[in-house]
Write a protein that holds these residues in place. Structure first.
Motif, PDB file in Angstrom:
ATOM      1  N   ALA A  55      46.569   5.420  69.520  1.00 45.28           N
ATOM      2  CA  ALA A  55      45.178   4.973  69.345  1.00 45.28           C
ATOM      3  C   ALA A  55      44.336   6.047  68.666  1.00 45.28           C
ATOM      4  CB  ALA A  55      44.579   4.596  70.703  1.00 45.28           C
ATOM      5  N   ILE A  56      44.518   7.288  69.060  1.00 45.08           N
ATOM      6  CA  ILE A  56      43.782   8.394  68.436  1.00 45.08           C
ATOM      7  C   ILE A  56      44.136   8.499  66.951  1.00 45.08           C
ATOM      8  CG2 ILE A  56      43.572  10.917  68.383  1.00 45.08           C
ATOM      9  CD1 ILE A  56      43.829  10.801  71.487  1.00 45.08           C
ATOM     10  N   TYR A  57      45.422   8.377  66.638  1.00 44.97           N
ATOM     11  CA  TYR A  57      45.889   8.438  65.245  1.00 44.97           C
ATOM     12  C   TYR A  57      45.203   7.365  64.398  1.00 44.97           C
ATOM     13  CZ  TYR A  57      49.298   7.826  61.408  1.00 44.97           C
ATOM     14  OH  TYR A  57      49.911   7.694  60.191  1.00 44.97           O
ATOM     15  N   TYR A  58      45.231   6.118  64.876  1.00 43.42           N
ATOM     16  CA  TYR A  58      44.637   5.030  64.095  1.00 43.42           C
ATOM     17  C   TYR A  58      43.120   5.134  64.038  1.00 43.42           C
ATOM     18  CZ  TYR A  58      48.995   2.566  63.374  1.00 43.42           C
ATOM     19  OH  TYR A  58      50.239   2.218  62.951  1.00 43.42           O
ATOM     20  N   LEU A  59      42.495   5.475  65.154  1.00 44.55           N
ATOM     21  CA  LEU A  59      41.037   5.560  65.177  1.00 44.55           C
ATOM     22  C   LEU A  59      40.522   6.621  64.208  1.00 44.55           C
ATOM     23  CD1 LEU A  59      38.336   4.684  66.387  1.00 44.55           C
ATOM     24  CD2 LEU A  59      38.683   6.400  68.168  1.00 44.55           C
ATOM     25  N   PHE A  60      41.080   7.821  64.261  1.00 41.99           N
ATOM     26  CA  PHE A  60      40.596   8.876  63.375  1.00 41.99           C
ATOM     27  C   PHE A  60      40.981   8.622  61.917  1.00 41.99           C
ATOM     28  CE2 PHE A  60      40.258  11.372  67.367  1.00 41.99           C
ATOM     29  CZ  PHE A  60      38.877  11.544  67.305  1.00 41.99           C
ATOM     30  N   SER A  61      42.107   7.980  61.675  1.00 43.94           N
ATOM     31  CA  SER A  61      42.471   7.633  60.296  1.00 43.94           C
ATOM     32  C   SER A  61      41.449   6.674  59.702  1.00 43.94           C
ATOM     33  CB  SER A  61      43.859   6.985  60.258  1.00 43.94           C
ATOM     34  OG  SER A  61      44.857   7.901  60.617  1.00 43.94           O
ATOM     35  N   VAL A  62      41.047   5.683  60.480  1.00 46.39           N
ATOM     36  CA  VAL A  62      40.073   4.703  59.982  1.00 46.39           C
ATOM     37  C   VAL A  62      38.694   5.347  59.842  1.00 46.39           C
ATOM     38  CG1 VAL A  62      38.893   2.536  60.509  1.00 46.39           C
ATOM     39  CG2 VAL A  62      41.349   2.729  60.882  1.00 46.39           C
ATOM     40  N   LEU A  63      38.300   6.161  60.821  1.00 43.40           N
ATOM     41  CA  LEU A  63      36.974   6.788  60.758  1.00 43.40           C
ATOM     42  C   LEU A  63      36.852   7.791  59.615  1.00 43.40           C
ATOM     43  CD1 LEU A  63      36.103   7.378  64.515  1.00 43.40           C
ATOM     44  CD2 LEU A  63      34.968   5.832  62.918  1.00 43.40           C
ATOM     45  N   TRP A  64      37.867   8.616  59.404  1.00 42.87           N
ATOM     46  CA  TRP A  64      37.766   9.671  58.400  1.00 42.87           C
ATOM     47  C   TRP A  64      38.057   9.202  56.984  1.00 42.87           C
ATOM     48  CZ3 TRP A  64      40.638  13.583  61.915  1.00 42.87           C
ATOM     49  CH2 TRP A  64      39.703  14.267  62.690  1.00 42.87           C
ATOM     50  N   ALA A  65      39.064   8.352  56.821  1.00 52.38           N
ATOM     51  CA  ALA A  65      39.478   8.019  55.462  1.00 52.38           C
ATOM     52  C   ALA A  65      39.510   6.529  55.168  1.00 52.38           C
ATOM     53  CB  ALA A  65      40.867   8.608  55.205  1.00 52.38           C
ATOM     54  N   ALA A  66      39.238   5.686  56.149  1.00 56.11           N
ATOM     55  CA  ALA A  66      39.328   4.229  56.014  1.00 56.11           C
ATOM     56  C   ALA A  66      40.733   3.799  55.591  1.00 56.11           C
ATOM     57  CB  ALA A  66      38.271   3.691  55.055  1.00 56.11           C
ATOM     58  N   LEU A  93      31.821   1.621  65.420  1.00 48.68           N
ATOM     59  CA  LEU A  93      32.053   0.523  66.360  1.00 48.68           C
ATOM     60  C   LEU A  93      33.176  -0.383  65.873  1.00 48.68           C
ATOM     61  CD1 LEU A  93      31.326  -0.931  68.948  1.00 48.68           C
ATOM     62  CD2 LEU A  93      29.601  -2.224  67.651  1.00 48.68           C
ATOM     63  N   ALA A  94      33.153  -0.723  64.595  1.00 51.35           N
ATOM     64  CA  ALA A  94      34.222  -1.563  64.035  1.00 51.35           C
ATOM     65  C   ALA A  94      35.571  -0.851  64.113  1.00 51.35           C
ATOM     66  CB  ALA A  94      33.897  -1.938  62.593  1.00 51.35           C
ATOM     67  N   ALA A  95      35.591   0.468  63.885  1.00 53.86           N
ATOM     68  CA  ALA A  95      36.844   1.219  63.962  1.00 53.86           C
ATOM     69  C   ALA A  95      37.388   1.230  65.389  1.00 53.86           C
ATOM     70  CB  ALA A  95      36.628   2.644  63.470  1.00 53.86           C
ATOM     71  N   ILE A  96      36.513   1.381  66.374  1.00 62.14           N
ATOM     72  CA  ILE A  96      36.946   1.380  67.766  1.00 62.14           C
ATOM     73  C   ILE A  96      37.474  -0.002  68.157  1.00 62.14           C
ATOM     74  CG2 ILE A  96      36.127   1.544  70.161  1.00 62.14           C
ATOM     75  CD1 ILE A  96      34.200   3.765  69.130  1.00 62.14           C
ATOM     76  N   VAL A  97      36.724  -1.041  67.820  1.00 56.94           N
ATOM     77  CA  VAL A  97      37.155  -2.410  68.139  1.00 56.94           C
ATOM     78  C   VAL A  97      38.475  -2.720  67.441  1.00 56.94           C
ATOM     79  CG1 VAL A  97      36.580  -4.856  67.778  1.00 56.94           C
ATOM     80  CG2 VAL A  97      34.846  -3.269  68.631  1.00 56.94           C
ATOM     81  N   ARG A  98      38.589  -2.331  66.183  1.00 52.71           N
ATOM     82  CA  ARG A  98      39.815  -2.582  65.420  1.00 52.71           C
ATOM     83  C   ARG A  98      41.005  -1.872  66.054  1.00 52.71           C
ATOM     84  NH1 ARG A  98      43.087  -1.133  61.093  1.00 52.71           N
ATOM     85  NH2 ARG A  98      43.340  -2.770  59.535  1.00 52.71           N
ATOM     86  N   THR A  99      40.832  -0.615  66.435  1.00 54.64           N
ATOM     87  CA  THR A  99      41.928   0.153  67.018  1.00 54.64           C
ATOM     88  C   THR A  99      42.363  -0.430  68.355  1.00 54.64           C
ATOM     89  OG1 THR A  99      41.199   2.161  65.895  1.00 54.64           O
ATOM     90  CG2 THR A  99      42.634   2.438  67.814  1.00 54.64           C
ATOM     91  N   LEU A 100      41.408  -0.726  69.234  1.00 58.24           N
ATOM     92  CA  LEU A 100      41.756  -1.276  70.548  1.00 58.24           C
ATOM     93  C   LEU A 100      42.437  -2.634  70.425  1.00 58.24           C
ATOM     94  CD1 LEU A 100      38.614  -0.257  72.642  1.00 58.24           C
ATOM     95  CD2 LEU A 100      40.892   0.808  72.625  1.00 58.24           C
ATOM     96  N   THR A 101      41.940  -3.469  69.512  1.00 56.81           N
ATOM     97  CA  THR A 101      42.550  -4.776  69.307  1.00 56.81           C
ATOM     98  C   THR A 101      43.920  -4.631  68.657  1.00 56.81           C
ATOM     99  OG1 THR A 101      40.319  -5.633  68.942  1.00 56.81           O
ATOM    100  CG2 THR A 101      42.135  -7.088  68.389  1.00 56.81           C
ATOM    101  N   GLN A 102      44.089  -3.662  67.784  1.00 60.71           N
ATOM    102  CA  GLN A 102      45.383  -3.425  67.142  1.00 60.71           C
ATOM    103  C   GLN A 102      46.427  -3.002  68.179  1.00 60.71           C
ATOM    104  OE1 GLN A 102      45.245  -0.494  64.028  1.00 60.71           O
ATOM    105  NE2 GLN A 102      47.254  -1.025  63.273  1.00 60.71           N
ATOM    106  N   ILE A 103      46.053  -2.112  69.091  1.00 59.10           N
ATOM    107  CA  ILE A 103      46.974  -1.665  70.138  1.00 59.10           C
ATOM    108  C   ILE A 103      47.329  -2.841  71.043  1.00 59.10           C
ATOM    109  CG2 ILE A 103      47.250  -0.152  72.152  1.00 59.10           C
ATOM    110  CD1 ILE A 103      47.293   1.368  69.499  1.00 59.10           C
TER     111      ILE A 103
END
Length: 183
Positions: free
Chosen positions: A104-115, A138-148
């Motif tokens: 989750a950390i990997y995906y969240l920070f990847s989306v937040l930093w580089a999209a 907010l969209a990055a957090i929702v996306r990551t949690l839903t992806q997991i």
């Protein structure tokens, strides 16, 4: 996909026009190409390889430190699978928790930093919201949690890409994002 200016659902025929504009508000539109199922699947495999080499050993080390009891001592084959399937959810979550958290950390920070994740970067894709901008926190957090959650649910979330006309996974739909090919 809706118009980023007036929210009118746009017809697919606009993508073939040389200078498309919204039929509702007249705003000029930029045509994007969404990333398809196989391209996204390959990017996911590349990200899985990165996670196996980084998060895997860390999670294994944490698991060794916690020293939990075996899930199915002495069971083999189908008996082992059935015993693990009957295990309490909190015990299973304790087992997969460290690795899932690192993922989750990997995906969240990847989306937040580089999209985009490193796998998406290698295959020339990035994540945008319906306005064509990188998703917000907010969209990055929702996306990551839903992806997991969608991946843990028998990979049904990501498999939805194969059936969706816009090639969006469940986490893209919930978070309002699109994965498009980079120019």
């Amino acid at each position: 996909m809706p118009c980023p200016h007036c929210d009118l659902e746009l017809p697919r025929a606009l993508a073939s026009e040389s200078d498309p504009s919204c039929p509702g508000c007249g705003a000029s539109l930029t045509v994007v190409r969404v990333a398809g199922f196989w391209r996204r699947a390959l990017a996911a495999l590349l990200d899985a390889a990165v996670l196996a080499l980084t998060a895997g050993p860390i999670a294994w080390g944490l698991h060794a430190l916690m020293n939990p009891e075996p899930l199915a001592p002495g069971a083999r084959g189908l008996g082992r699978l059935l015993t693990i399937g009957a295990t309490d959810l909190d015990v299973l979550l304790l087992r997969i928790g460290p690795f899932t958290t690192l993922v989750a950390i990997y995906y969240l920070f990847s989306v937040l930093w580089a999209a985009q994740t490193p796998g998406q970067r290698l295959l020339a894709m990035h994540i945008v919201d319906r306005h064509g901008r990188p998703p917000g926190p907010l969209a990055a957090i929702v996306r990551t949690l839903t992806q997991i959650a969608g991946t843990l649910a028998a990979v049904l979330g990501p498999l939805w890409i194969a059936f969706d006309t816009e090639k969006r996974a469940i986490h893209d739909i919930v978070a309002g994002t699109y994965v498009v090919r980079s120019a």
